[in-house]
Design an enzyme around this catalytic site. Structure first.
Site, PDB file in Angstrom:
ATOM      1  N   HIS A  67     -32.737 -28.220 -42.281  1.00 41.04           N
ATOM      2  CA  HIS A  67     -32.057 -29.381 -41.776  1.00 41.04           C
ATOM      3  C   HIS A  67     -31.277 -30.008 -42.769  1.00 41.04           C
ATOM      4  O   HIS A  67     -31.763 -30.569 -43.901  1.00 41.04           O
ATOM      5  CB  HIS A  67     -33.195 -30.182 -41.341  1.00 41.04           C
ATOM      6  CG  HIS A  67     -32.902 -31.596 -40.626  1.00 41.04           C
ATOM      7  ND1 HIS A  67     -33.433 -32.585 -40.607  1.00 41.04           N
ATOM      8  CD2 HIS A  67     -32.191 -31.595 -39.584  1.00 41.04           C
ATOM      9  CE1 HIS A  67     -32.771 -33.471 -40.154  1.00 41.04           C
ATOM     10  NE2 HIS A  67     -32.070 -33.083 -39.312  1.00 41.04           N
ATOM     11  N   ASN A  82     -36.371 -38.287 -40.773  1.00 41.67           N
ATOM     12  CA  ASN A  82     -36.607 -38.814 -39.697  1.00 41.67           C
ATOM     13  C   ASN A  82     -37.702 -39.493 -39.268  1.00 41.67           C
ATOM     14  O   ASN A  82     -37.878 -40.485 -38.557  1.00 41.67           O
ATOM     15  CB  ASN A  82     -35.960 -37.851 -38.856  1.00 41.67           C
ATOM     16  CG  ASN A  82     -34.541 -37.755 -38.690  1.00 41.67           C
ATOM     17  OD1 ASN A  82     -33.760 -38.313 -39.528  1.00 41.67           O
ATOM     18  ND2 ASN A  82     -33.904 -36.686 -38.206  1.00 41.67           N
ATOM     19  N   GLU A 102     -33.877 -30.065 -45.829  1.00 41.95           N
ATOM     20  CA  GLU A 102     -35.341 -29.897 -45.372  1.00 41.95           C
ATOM     21  C   GLU A 102     -35.494 -28.429 -44.996  1.00 41.95           C
ATOM     22  O   GLU A 102     -34.939 -28.091 -44.090  1.00 41.95           O
ATOM     23  CB  GLU A 102     -35.867 -30.887 -44.487  1.00 41.95           C
ATOM     24  CG  GLU A 102     -35.913 -32.405 -44.929  1.00 41.95           C
ATOM     25  CD  GLU A 102     -35.841 -33.386 -43.825  1.00 41.95           C
ATOM     26  OE1 GLU A 102     -36.770 -34.462 -44.153  1.00 41.95           O
ATOM     27  OE2 GLU A 102     -35.726 -33.205 -42.716  1.00 41.95           O
ATOM     28  N   SER A 157     -32.719 -31.575 -35.431  1.00 39.55           N
ATOM     29  CA  SER A 157     -33.187 -32.694 -35.729  1.00 39.55           C
ATOM     30  C   SER A 157     -34.709 -32.901 -35.284  1.00 39.55           C
ATOM     31  O   SER A 157     -35.326 -33.768 -35.883  1.00 39.55           O
ATOM     32  CB  SER A 157     -32.195 -34.009 -35.804  1.00 39.55           C
ATOM     33  OG  SER A 157     -31.271 -33.995 -36.413  1.00 39.55           O
TER      34      SER A 157
HETATM   35  N1  LIG Z   1     -25.083 -35.329 -36.236  1.00 41.24           N
HETATM   36  C1  LIG Z   1     -26.120 -35.368 -37.100  1.00 41.24           C
HETATM   37  O1  LIG Z   1     -26.171 -36.368 -37.983  1.00 41.24           O
HETATM   38  C2  LIG Z   1     -27.168 -34.173 -37.433  1.00 41.24           C
HETATM   39  C3  LIG Z   1     -27.833 -34.316 -38.623  1.00 41.24           C
HETATM   40  C4  LIG Z   1     -28.935 -33.117 -39.040  1.00 41.24           C
HETATM   41  C5  LIG Z   1     -28.818 -32.191 -37.835  1.00 41.24           C
HETATM   42  N2  LIG Z   1     -28.164 -32.466 -36.662  1.00 41.24           N
HETATM   43  C6  LIG Z   1     -28.326 -31.189 -35.451  1.00 41.24           C
HETATM   44  O2  LIG Z   1     -27.321 -30.373 -35.722  1.00 41.24           O
HETATM   45  C7  LIG Z   1     -27.055 -29.918 -34.335  1.00 41.24           C
HETATM   46  C8  LIG Z   1     -25.462 -29.965 -34.087  1.00 41.24           C
HETATM   47  O3  LIG Z   1     -25.245 -31.519 -34.179  1.00 41.24           O
HETATM   48  P1  LIG Z   1     -23.960 -31.997 -34.354  1.00 41.24           P
HETATM   49  O4  LIG Z   1     -23.743 -33.210 -34.516  1.00 41.24           O
HETATM   50  O5  LIG Z   1     -23.148 -31.166 -35.241  1.00 41.24           O
HETATM   51  O6  LIG Z   1     -23.145 -31.674 -32.674  1.00 41.24           O
HETATM   52  P2  LIG Z   1     -21.621 -31.403 -32.076  1.00 41.24           P
HETATM   53  O7  LIG Z   1     -21.784 -32.004 -30.698  1.00 41.24           O
HETATM   54  O8  LIG Z   1     -20.747 -32.237 -33.193  1.00 41.24           O
HETATM   55  O9  LIG Z   1     -21.512 -29.911 -32.383  1.00 41.24           O
HETATM   56  C9  LIG Z   1     -21.966 -28.922 -31.634  1.00 41.24           C
HETATM   57  C10 LIG Z   1     -21.119 -27.618 -31.541  1.00 41.24           C
HETATM   58  O10 LIG Z   1     -22.033 -26.912 -30.852  1.00 41.24           O
HETATM   59  C11 LIG Z   1     -21.052 -25.994 -29.977  1.00 41.24           C
HETATM   60  N3  LIG Z   1     -21.801 -25.377 -29.075  1.00 41.24           N
HETATM   61  C12 LIG Z   1     -22.701 -25.838 -27.796  1.00 41.24           C
HETATM   62  N4  LIG Z   1     -23.486 -24.727 -27.272  1.00 41.24           N
HETATM   63  C13 LIG Z   1     -22.724 -23.749 -28.041  1.00 41.24           C
HETATM   64  C14 LIG Z   1     -23.280 -22.240 -27.692  1.00 41.24           C
HETATM   65  N5  LIG Z   1     -24.040 -22.010 -26.858  1.00 41.24           N
HETATM   66  N6  LIG Z   1     -22.663 -21.290 -28.602  1.00 41.24           N
HETATM   67  C15 LIG Z   1     -21.727 -21.746 -29.587  1.00 41.24           C
HETATM   68  N7  LIG Z   1     -21.414 -23.313 -29.809  1.00 41.24           N
HETATM   69  C16 LIG Z   1     -21.951 -24.127 -28.900  1.00 41.24           C
HETATM   70  C17 LIG Z   1     -20.125 -27.148 -29.316  1.00 41.24           C
HETATM   71  O11 LIG Z   1     -19.118 -26.661 -28.692  1.00 41.24           O
HETATM   72  C18 LIG Z   1     -20.014 -27.856 -30.458  1.00 41.24           C
HETATM   73  O12 LIG Z   1     -18.776 -27.831 -31.317  1.00 41.24           O
HETATM   74  C19 LIG Z   1     -28.099 -30.689 -33.435  1.00 41.24           C
HETATM   75  O13 LIG Z   1     -29.161 -29.540 -33.207  1.00 41.24           O
HETATM   76  C20 LIG Z   1     -28.578 -31.763 -34.055  1.00 41.24           C
HETATM   77  O14 LIG Z   1     -29.821 -32.283 -33.799  1.00 41.24           O
HETATM   78  C21 LIG Z   1     -27.378 -33.351 -36.275  1.00 41.24           C
END
Ligand SMILES: NC(=O)c1ccc[n+]([C@@H]2O[C@H](COP(=O)([O-])OP(=O)(O)OC[C@H]3O[C@@H](n4cnc5c(N)ncnc54)[C@H](O)[C@@H]3O)[C@@H](O)[C@H]2O)c1
Length: 314
Positions: A170, A220, A182, A149
């Site tokens: 995204h 964003n 996106e 993000s």
């Molecule tokens: N939460 C939101 O609303 C949102 C929206 C759009 C984009 N994002 C982006 O998406 C990404 C993930 O966000 P999220 O909210 O799903 O996070 P989250 O914490 O729910 O999930 C992340 C997952 O990645 C795993 N992980 C961490 N390091 C790892 C590795 N080296 N290899 C394999 N797995 C690994 C963790 O165990 C976890 O299960 C981030 O980059 C975030 O910026 C989030």
């Protein structure tokens, strides 16, 4: 002569269009890294739209939890989609789940995938290490995409040798419901990669939009400054958070007020994004830190997920 020239140009341009689209990658096999909130949603939607998916996370326990979450979410989708046909609903859930396999070793599963979608923790160093490692194991044609993000796609792409096959993809939370994707093109992303990702997004049933690699992309970049302006309005004592929420819902037609939305997104997530932008462009008044947001985060009041943020949820 003019006619011949026009015909020649027309046939050249149509054959070059055909060649360009023939070169696009038809994504059928997707590897999703990170089985959290976003990764699980991406895996679910990809599998439900006929793709073969490998979902990767750090431990079997996390993957079991992701799979359970996906199954529950699919049951909700199926209940609506097959309201009159419970057998069809069961078949849809079973078929979709059977298209998702899991692994704790990303390097061993990317050798024959068309696309890697990364959705792990929002940390540049951790993401770079992952991409650098996968770059060695993935096939030449494989496209890498990040769901970040707030991080620069170009910085992530530079950790690999496939900058032309690297872009941002995204998604929005919750992925099964939100129609937008996106697609972020860096100066190094090839047109073929970009178009392949637009096609993939459409194949998921999403509506893709294109954006350059700029902080916050489209949504964003507009949303976070708006949310922060709402907090500043309240900090100045110009209006209460309740009245600001009511005003934006009833006056602007937004489904949630800014404080409700902040609590839903997570105050820690919003602070992380704002701090990153402030570091990049400290003079921008829209990117200035927000004392009341910082205070709540320091108190571990992250919003809905922790039971309290601007509002209480217990
Ligand atoms: N939460 C939101 O609303 C949102 C929206 C759009 C984009 N994002 C982006 O998406 C990404 C993930 O966000 P999220 O909210 O799903 O996070 P989250 O914490 O729910 O999930 C992340 C997952 O990645 C795993 N992980 C961490 N390091 C790892 C590795 N080296 N290899 C394999 N797995 C690994 C963790 O165990 C976890 O299960 C981030 O980059 C975030 O910026 C989030």
């Amino acid at each position: 002569m003019a006619f011949v020239t026009r015909q020649f140009v027309r046939s050249m341009s149509s054959s070059s269009t055909a060649t360009a689209s023939a070169k696009k990658i038809l994504v059928k096999h997707v590897t999703v890294i990170g089985g959290g909130l976003m990764g699980a949603g991406i895996a679910q939607v990809a599998a439900a739209t006929g793709h073969t998916v490998v979902l990767v996370d750090q431990t079997e326990d996390i993957l079991a939890k992701s799979r359970k979450g996906i199954e529950e979410s699919l049951r909700r989708v199926a209940k609506k989609k097959f309201a009159e046909n419970p057998k069809g609903a069961d078949e849809f859930v079973a078929k979709t789940l059977s298209s998702i396999s899991t692994s704790t070793d990303a390097a061993s599963v990317v050798h024959s995938t068309h696309l890697v979608v990364e959705a792990i923790v929002e940390n540049l160093q951790v993401k770079n290490e992952l991409f650098k490692r996968l770059d060695k194991f993935a096939a030449e044609h494989t496209i890498f995409a990040s769901n970040t993000s707030s991080l620069q796609i170009t910085s992530l792409a530079n950790s690999t040798t496939r900058q032309d096959r690297f872009a941002g993809l995204h998604f929005f939370n919750p992925v099964p419901l939100m129609k937008l994707v996106e697609v972020i093109k860096t100066p190094m992303t090839s047109q073929k990669t970009f178009e392949s990702l637009l096609d993939f997004s459409r194949a998921l049933g999403k509506d893709p939009v294109a954006c350059k690699d700029t902080p916050g992309f489209i949504v964003n970049r507009l949303l976070v400054p708006y949310l922060m302006e709402a907090v500043r309005l309240c900090e100045r004592g110009d209006a209460s958070k309740e009245d600001i929420d009511t005003a934006m819902k009833l006056g602007a037609g937004y489904p949630m007020g800014p404080f409700e939305l902040l609590d839903y997104v997570g105050l820690d997530t919003t602070k992380f994004i704002l701090d990153g932008w402030h570091e990049m462009d400290s003079k921008n008044p829209l990117f200035q830190p927000c004392p009341s947001l910082n205070k709540l985060v320091a108190e571990k009041k992250f919003g809905k997920k922790s039971g309290e943020g601007f509002y209480k949820y217990k």
